[in-house]
Design a protein around this motif. Structure first.
Motif, short mmCIF file in Angstrom:
data_model
loop_
_atom_site.label_atom_id
_atom_site.label_comp_id
_atom_site.label_asym_id
_atom_site.label_seq_id
_atom_site.Cartn_x
_atom_site.Cartn_y
_atom_site.Cartn_z
N TYR A 28 -0.84 6.22 -6.88
CA TYR A 28 -2.13 5.55 -7.01
C TYR A 28 -3.04 5.88 -5.82
O TYR A 28 -2.56 5.99 -4.70
CB TYR A 28 -1.95 4.03 -7.12
CG TYR A 28 -1.29 3.59 -8.40
CD1 TYR A 28 -2.04 3.20 -9.51
CD2 TYR A 28 0.10 3.56 -8.51
CE1 TYR A 28 -1.43 2.80 -10.68
CE2 TYR A 28 0.72 3.17 -9.69
CZ TYR A 28 -0.05 2.79 -10.77
OH TYR A 28 0.56 2.41 -11.94
N GLN B 126 0.83 -1.20 0.00
CA GLN B 126 0.00 0.00 0.00
C GLN B 126 0.86 1.26 0.00
O GLN B 126 0.56 2.24 -0.70
CB GLN B 126 -0.93 -0.02 1.22
CG GLN B 126 -2.01 -1.08 1.14
CD GLN B 126 -2.82 -1.19 2.42
OE1 GLN B 126 -2.43 -0.66 3.46
NE2 GLN B 126 -3.95 -1.89 2.36
N ASN C 63 -6.16 4.76 -3.48
CA ASN C 63 -6.87 3.56 -3.03
C ASN C 63 -8.33 3.92 -2.74
O ASN C 63 -8.70 4.19 -1.61
CB ASN C 63 -6.19 2.99 -1.79
CG ASN C 63 -6.77 1.69 -1.30
OD1 ASN C 63 -6.66 1.36 -0.14
ND2 ASN C 63 -7.41 0.93 -2.18
N TRP D 35 -6.90 0.56 -7.07
CA TRP D 35 -6.00 1.71 -7.03
C TRP D 35 -5.98 2.38 -8.40
O TRP D 35 -5.57 1.76 -9.39
CB TRP D 35 -4.59 1.26 -6.64
CG TRP D 35 -4.49 0.64 -5.29
CD1 TRP D 35 -4.88 -0.62 -4.93
CD2 TRP D 35 -3.95 1.24 -4.12
NE1 TRP D 35 -4.62 -0.84 -3.61
CE2 TRP D 35 -4.05 0.28 -3.07
CE3 TRP D 35 -3.39 2.49 -3.84
CZ2 TRP D 35 -3.60 0.54 -1.78
CZ3 TRP D 35 -2.94 2.74 -2.55
CH2 TRP D 35 -3.05 1.78 -1.54
#
Length: 408
Positions: free
Chosen positions: A240, A232, A242, A248
């Motif tokens: 990206y 993550q 989330n 993403w």
């Protein structure tokens, strides 16, 4: 329950293509290996059935346009391009497509499993979701994938070169014998190759799969937690966002409209073997199928086996009742007490949550009907204390199942 304004509910279309070259050991989707004696006539018959299925659901649009289409499988890119040309010509004659419609097709990297990507653009498909899963050769072998890392890289680059501005790459983590470095390398490699969106999700062992019957050794809980946390962080570092549990979107892309419609409890028609749909209907005499006895929110599904789906009864010789509706094996109004749990099951996956106004608009229920459960969850620190927004806290995001149980 209050009246629902159907025209304010987005409408999507799901299309299921059931065949794949080889069934993967982790897959519990409705997919079937191509028959050894498969012939082109099989595709003709299937597309004929898809188009008839679409025609029989035309009235369920109630004048709404289709905002997104998702073609899943199986391996949808196995369907010959000529069949996609015929399919989309028929769909455009049946439905109203939004001017900015999003059309996603799942594709596998193997060169024998898809046509030149530019041909899909010509048909109207404008978003690809490529099932890579991993860029490590040994992991691909364990997962039963028939492509290799080189083919995976080539497919992403070829799609971008062909003109696809939106390319999702499916990646799995928590694979057998996978370590942290390998998991992070998959993310970095997908990004470097040109992915504009990454679906990054943990391998889970599902019933009715080869892995369930002969379970592989997966990383332990501590290793899984380390992989998830580091992955993550890398995705965020690469730009990206989330927006959903495993989705993403990159800086040059946006969330998948079709999937967001699911999570926001929008409507979706569904054609194809094993496809599932959900539609909100305002009953008007003569304007909606006889399947609809009263206004409400309905779910439905289709026969799972391709041969059963194709072998429909000739509706021109029978009435349009629930027994004769082509390939319809499930048509059921969603009860009021189930609407809450179904809405929450979807909406709580979105990291920014949804407005309580959306809950009322999509279910016809009022906030007061769930106020008691919400107050308890707020006190437990699982939901944000916000009368305008339904949103899990950071803690709640880790215990979504506990939140969902409160609404059952």
């Amino acid at each position: 329950m209050t009246d629902i304004n159907v025209m304010n509910i987005p409408l999507a279309l799901y299309i299921h293509i059931p065949w794949c070259v080889k069934k993967c050991p982790y897959c519990d989707f409705n997919s079937h290996e191509l028959p050894i004696d498969s012939q082109l006539s099989m595709y003709d018959e299937y597309v004929d059935a898809l188009l008839l299925d679409a025609q029989m659901q035309q009235s369920l649009t109630q004048g709404r346009e289709i905002g997104s289409i998702f073609i899943g499988g199986g391996t949808p890119s196995l369907l010959p391009i000529e069949q996609y040309q015929r399919l989309f010509a028929g769909l455009r004659a049946c439905f109203i497509f939004a001017d900015d419609i999003e059309v996603t097709m799942e594709a596998n990297p193997g060169t024998l499993e898809h046509a030149p990507f530019a041909q899909y653009l010509d048909v109207g498909i404008n978003r690809l979701s490529i099932g890579v899963q991993s860029f490590a050769a040994d992991k691909l072998k364990t997962l039963g994938r028939i492509h290799d890392p080189k083919q995976a890289l080539s497919a992403i680059k070829a799609a971008r070169s062909a003109g696809f501005e939106r390319v999702n790459v499916d990646l799995m983590h928590g694979l057998p014998q996978q370590n942290l470095v390998e998991a992070l390398n998959d993310i970095q490699t997908a990004h470097n190759a040109g992915a504009t969106h990454i679906s990054w999700y943990q391998l889970t062992i599902e019933p009715n799969t080869v892995f369930y019957r002969s379970q592989p050794i997966l990383p332990d809980e501590d290793s899984l937690a380390d992989i998830e946390q580091a992955g993550q962080a890398l995705l965020q570092q690469l730009g990206y966002d989330n927006y959903e549990v495993s989705a993403w979107s990159g800086a040059s892309d946006k969330p998948c409209r079709h999937n967001v419609n699911y999570w926001q409890f929008g409507d979706y028609l569904a054609i194809g073997a094993g496809a599932h749909g959900k539609v909100t209907v305002k009953k008007h005499e003569g304007q909606v199928s006889e399947l609809v006895a009263e206004s409400g929110i309905y779910r439905f599904s289709k026969s799972r086996l391709p041969k059963d789906y194709i072998d429909y009864q000739d509706i021109t010789e029978t009435s349009h009742d629930s027994q004769n509706f082509p390939k319809m094996i499930g048509w059921q109004q969603i009860a009021s007490d189930e609407l809450v749990s179904e809405f929450m099951l979807n909406a709580l996956r979105l990291h920014d949550g949804v407005s309580w106004a959306l809950f009322e608009d999509r279910t016809g229920l009022c906030y007061d009907s769930v106020a008691g459960q919400v107050d308890k969850l707020v006190k437990q620190g699982l939901l944000v204390d916000d009368r305008q927004q339904l949103k899990p806290t950071v803690l709640g995001s880790r215990y979504l199942n506990q939140i969902l149980r409160a609404f059952l």
